[in-house]
Design a protein around this motif. Structure first.
Motif, PDB file in Angstrom:
ATOM      1  N   ILE A   1      -5.537  -4.682  11.678  1.00  0.00           N
ATOM      2  CA  ILE A   1      -5.260  -5.108  10.305  1.00  0.00           C
ATOM      3  C   ILE A   1      -4.875  -3.912   9.435  1.00  0.00           C
ATOM      4  CG2 ILE A   1      -6.327  -6.044   8.213  1.00  0.00           C
ATOM      5  CD1 ILE A   1      -7.910  -7.951  10.089  1.00  0.00           C
ATOM      6  N   CYS A   2      -5.595  -2.809   9.601  1.00  0.00           N
ATOM      7  CA  CYS A   2      -5.269  -1.610   8.815  1.00  0.00           C
ATOM      8  C   CYS A   2      -3.883  -1.092   9.159  1.00  0.00           C
ATOM      9  CB  CYS A   2      -6.308  -0.518   9.060  1.00  0.00           C
ATOM     10  SG  CYS A   2      -7.895  -0.846   8.283  1.00  0.00           S
ATOM     11  N   PHE A   3      -3.545  -1.099  10.436  1.00  0.00           N
ATOM     12  CA  PHE A   3      -2.252  -0.557  10.835  1.00  0.00           C
ATOM     13  C   PHE A   3      -1.091  -1.467  10.448  1.00  0.00           C
ATOM     14  CE2 PHE A   3      -4.627   2.061  14.143  1.00  0.00           C
ATOM     15  CZ  PHE A   3      -4.706   3.146  13.279  1.00  0.00           C
ATOM     16  N   LEU A   4      -1.367  -2.740  10.164  1.00  0.00           N
ATOM     17  CA  LEU A   4      -0.312  -3.618   9.640  1.00  0.00           C
ATOM     18  C   LEU A   4       0.134  -3.148   8.262  1.00  0.00           C
ATOM     19  CD1 LEU A   4      -1.448  -7.214  10.676  1.00  0.00           C
ATOM     20  CD2 LEU A   4       0.484  -5.897  11.575  1.00  0.00           C
ATOM     21  N   GLY A   5      -0.803  -2.614   7.487  1.00  0.00           N
ATOM     22  CA  GLY A   5      -0.479  -2.115   6.152  1.00  0.00           C
ATOM     23  C   GLY A   5      -0.120  -0.645   6.130  1.00  0.00           C
ATOM     24  N   TRP A   6      -0.037  -0.034   7.296  1.00  0.00           N
ATOM     25  CA  TRP A   6       0.216   1.401   7.415  1.00  0.00           C
ATOM     26  C   TRP A   6       1.668   1.714   7.090  1.00  0.00           C
ATOM     27  CZ3 TRP A   6      -4.109   4.151   8.730  1.00  0.00           C
ATOM     28  CH2 TRP A   6      -3.964   5.514   8.970  1.00  0.00           C
ATOM     29  N   GLY A   7       1.899   2.805   6.400  1.00  0.00           N
ATOM     30  CA  GLY A   7       3.247   3.257   6.088  1.00  0.00           C
ATOM     31  C   GLY A   7       3.270   4.772   5.987  1.00  0.00           C
ATOM     32  N   LYS A   8       4.405   5.319   5.651  1.00  0.00           N
ATOM     33  CA  LYS A   8       4.525   6.778   5.552  1.00  0.00           C
ATOM     34  C   LYS A   8       3.542   7.354   4.537  1.00  0.00           C
ATOM     35  CE  LYS A   8       9.213   7.700   7.054  1.00  0.00           C
ATOM     36  NZ  LYS A   8      10.483   8.330   6.709  1.00  0.00           N
ATOM     37  N   GLU A   9       3.323   6.627   3.456  1.00  0.00           N
ATOM     38  CA  GLU A   9       2.434   7.121   2.403  1.00  0.00           C
ATOM     39  C   GLU A   9       0.956   7.068   2.790  1.00  0.00           C
ATOM     40  OE1 GLU A   9       2.909   2.838   2.191  1.00  0.00           O
ATOM     41  OE2 GLU A   9       4.412   4.395   2.120  1.00  0.00           O
ATOM     42  N   THR A  10       0.636   6.470   3.926  1.00  0.00           N
ATOM     43  CA  THR A  10      -0.751   6.373   4.365  1.00  0.00           C
ATOM     44  C   THR A  10      -1.179   7.611   5.149  1.00  0.00           C
ATOM     45  OG1 THR A  10      -0.324   4.012   4.576  1.00  0.00           O
ATOM     46  CG2 THR A  10      -2.391   4.777   5.424  1.00  0.00           C
ATOM     47  N   TYR A  11      -0.235   8.386   5.663  1.00  0.00           N
ATOM     48  CA  TYR A  11      -0.584   9.578   6.438  1.00  0.00           C
ATOM     49  C   TYR A  11      -1.145  10.660   5.526  1.00  0.00           C
ATOM     50  CZ  TYR A  11       1.740   7.604  10.467  1.00  0.00           C
ATOM     51  OH  TYR A  11       2.075   6.795  11.507  1.00  0.00           O
TER      52      TYR A  11
ATOM     53  N   LEU B   1      -5.272  12.597  -1.805  1.00  0.00           N
ATOM     54  CA  LEU B   1      -5.506  12.683  -3.237  1.00  0.00           C
ATOM     55  C   LEU B   1      -5.510  11.287  -3.843  1.00  0.00           C
ATOM     56  CD1 LEU B   1      -3.160  15.679  -4.118  1.00  0.00           C
ATOM     57  CD2 LEU B   1      -5.641  15.710  -3.813  1.00  0.00           C
ATOM     58  N   ILE B   2      -6.445  11.063  -4.752  1.00  0.00           N
ATOM     59  CA  ILE B   2      -6.553   9.770  -5.418  1.00  0.00           C
ATOM     60  C   ILE B   2      -6.165   9.956  -6.887  1.00  0.00           C
ATOM     61  CG2 ILE B   2      -8.122   7.919  -6.075  1.00  0.00           C
ATOM     62  CD1 ILE B   2      -9.724   8.562  -3.528  1.00  0.00           C
ATOM     63  N   HIS B   3      -5.052   9.325  -7.266  1.00  0.00           N
ATOM     64  CA  HIS B   3      -4.563   9.412  -8.645  1.00  0.00           C
ATOM     65  C   HIS B   3      -4.774   8.105  -9.393  1.00  0.00           C
ATOM     66  CE1 HIS B   3      -2.636  13.163  -7.626  1.00  0.00           C
ATOM     67  NE2 HIS B   3      -1.997  12.583  -6.626  1.00  0.00           N
ATOM     68  N   ASP B   4      -4.649   7.001  -8.680  1.00  0.00           N
ATOM     69  CA  ASP B   4      -4.742   5.696  -9.303  1.00  0.00           C
ATOM     70  C   ASP B   4      -5.270   4.709  -8.260  1.00  0.00           C
ATOM     71  OD1 ASP B   4      -2.594   5.480  -7.593  1.00  0.00           O
ATOM     72  OD2 ASP B   4      -1.114   5.141  -9.163  1.00  0.00           O
ATOM     73  N   GLU B   5      -5.253   3.446  -8.620  1.00  0.00           N
ATOM     74  CA  GLU B   5      -5.775   2.418  -7.715  1.00  0.00           C
ATOM     75  C   GLU B   5      -4.961   2.326  -6.424  1.00  0.00           C
ATOM     76  OE1 GLU B   5      -6.545  -2.389  -7.727  1.00  0.00           O
ATOM     77  OE2 GLU B   5      -6.502  -1.336  -9.649  1.00  0.00           O
ATOM     78  N   GLN B   6      -3.654   2.460  -6.519  1.00  0.00           N
ATOM     79  CA  GLN B   6      -2.785   2.373  -5.341  1.00  0.00           C
ATOM     80  C   GLN B   6      -3.059   3.517  -4.366  1.00  0.00           C
ATOM     81  OE1 GLN B   6      -0.959  -0.179  -4.668  1.00  0.00           O
ATOM     82  NE2 GLN B   6      -0.057   0.609  -2.802  1.00  0.00           N
ATOM     83  N   SER B   7      -3.196   4.741  -4.880  1.00  0.00           N
ATOM     84  CA  SER B   7      -3.474   5.873  -3.996  1.00  0.00           C
ATOM     85  C   SER B   7      -4.874   5.762  -3.406  1.00  0.00           C
ATOM     86  CB  SER B   7      -3.290   7.195  -4.735  1.00  0.00           C
ATOM     87  OG  SER B   7      -4.194   7.302  -5.811  1.00  0.00           O
ATOM     88  N   ALA B   8      -5.824   5.196  -4.153  1.00  0.00           N
ATOM     89  CA  ALA B   8      -7.169   4.985  -3.614  1.00  0.00           C
ATOM     90  C   ALA B   8      -7.128   3.992  -2.456  1.00  0.00           C
ATOM     91  CB  ALA B   8      -8.102   4.488  -4.717  1.00  0.00           C
ATOM     92  N   LYS B   9      -6.321   2.942  -2.585  1.00  0.00           N
ATOM     93  CA  LYS B   9      -6.181   1.964  -1.498  1.00  0.00           C
ATOM     94  C   LYS B   9      -5.574   2.614  -0.259  1.00  0.00           C
ATOM     95  CE  LYS B   9      -5.714  -2.173  -4.339  1.00  0.00           C
ATOM     96  NZ  LYS B   9      -4.801  -3.235  -4.808  1.00  0.00           N
TER      97      LYS B   9
END
Length: 189
Positions: free
Chosen positions: A43-53, A60-68
């Protein structure tokens, strides 16, 4: 590199401790955990993308999206690592007496931090290479294999050199240096 590898190093160290809690708590229901972790990793790898590496998001956590993204990265990695660890235990039970298995467990196993550092340097150097979209699957597999072997050879060469350099051995390899032939000969004399 510390923030990318240190949490996994700590988990590996914790699991390697001979206190037995791993057998009593987690591995009692091993097959259930393996199935649940496999589903979670999928399930996690289904949502995996370049920005997840980690190399791209720098953890770094800047906002809710980066925290996710960071949460997805760590949960997917943890679940996949647990499944891989169980797979390795099963493989080890089958092949632990072979020379290749002993080499992997002793030589490579004791050099994992060094392998991560060399791998990180190689990956950064690969940013300079322009890969064509026309590479077929066979070429990609061959290139990945050559790259993997090169990383292991470079790390083992560094380990071999560092093992003879006194305190450098403790810092780079995490082991005491090999005794010098001259020192051991003078003790005998």
């Amino acid at each position: 590199m510390l923030k990318y590898t240190y949490p996994f190093y700590c988990l590996g160290f914790l699991f390697a401790q001979p206190i037995g809690w791993q057998n009593g708590v987690i591995w009692r229901y091993k097959s259930i955990f393996v199935v649940l972790f496999s589903i979670a990793a999928f399930i996690c790898f289904l949502g995996w993308g370049k920005e997840t590496y980690a190399y791209n998001n720098l953890v770094l956590i800047h906002d809710e999206q980066s925290a996710k993204r960071v949460f997805l990265m760590f949960s997917g990695s943890l679940a996949a690592s647990a499944v891989a660890m169980q797979s390795m235990f099963q493989c080890w039970r089958l092949v632990y007496s072979t020379r290749v298995a002993r080499f992997v467990a002793v030589q490579l196993g004791q050099s994992t931090l060094l392998l991560y550092l060399v791998q990180g340097a190689v990956f950064r150097l690969m940013d300079l290479i322009q890969f064509g979209e026309v590479w077929n699957l066979t070429t990609r597999i061959a290139f990945a294999t050559v790259l993997g072997v090169a990383i292991v050879v470079i790390a083992m060469a560094i380990r071999s050199i560092a093992r003879n350099l006194g305190y450098v051995s403790r810092i780079v390899v995490g082991a005491p240096p090999h005794p010098s032939p001259l020192k051991s000969q003078s003790v005998i004399d």
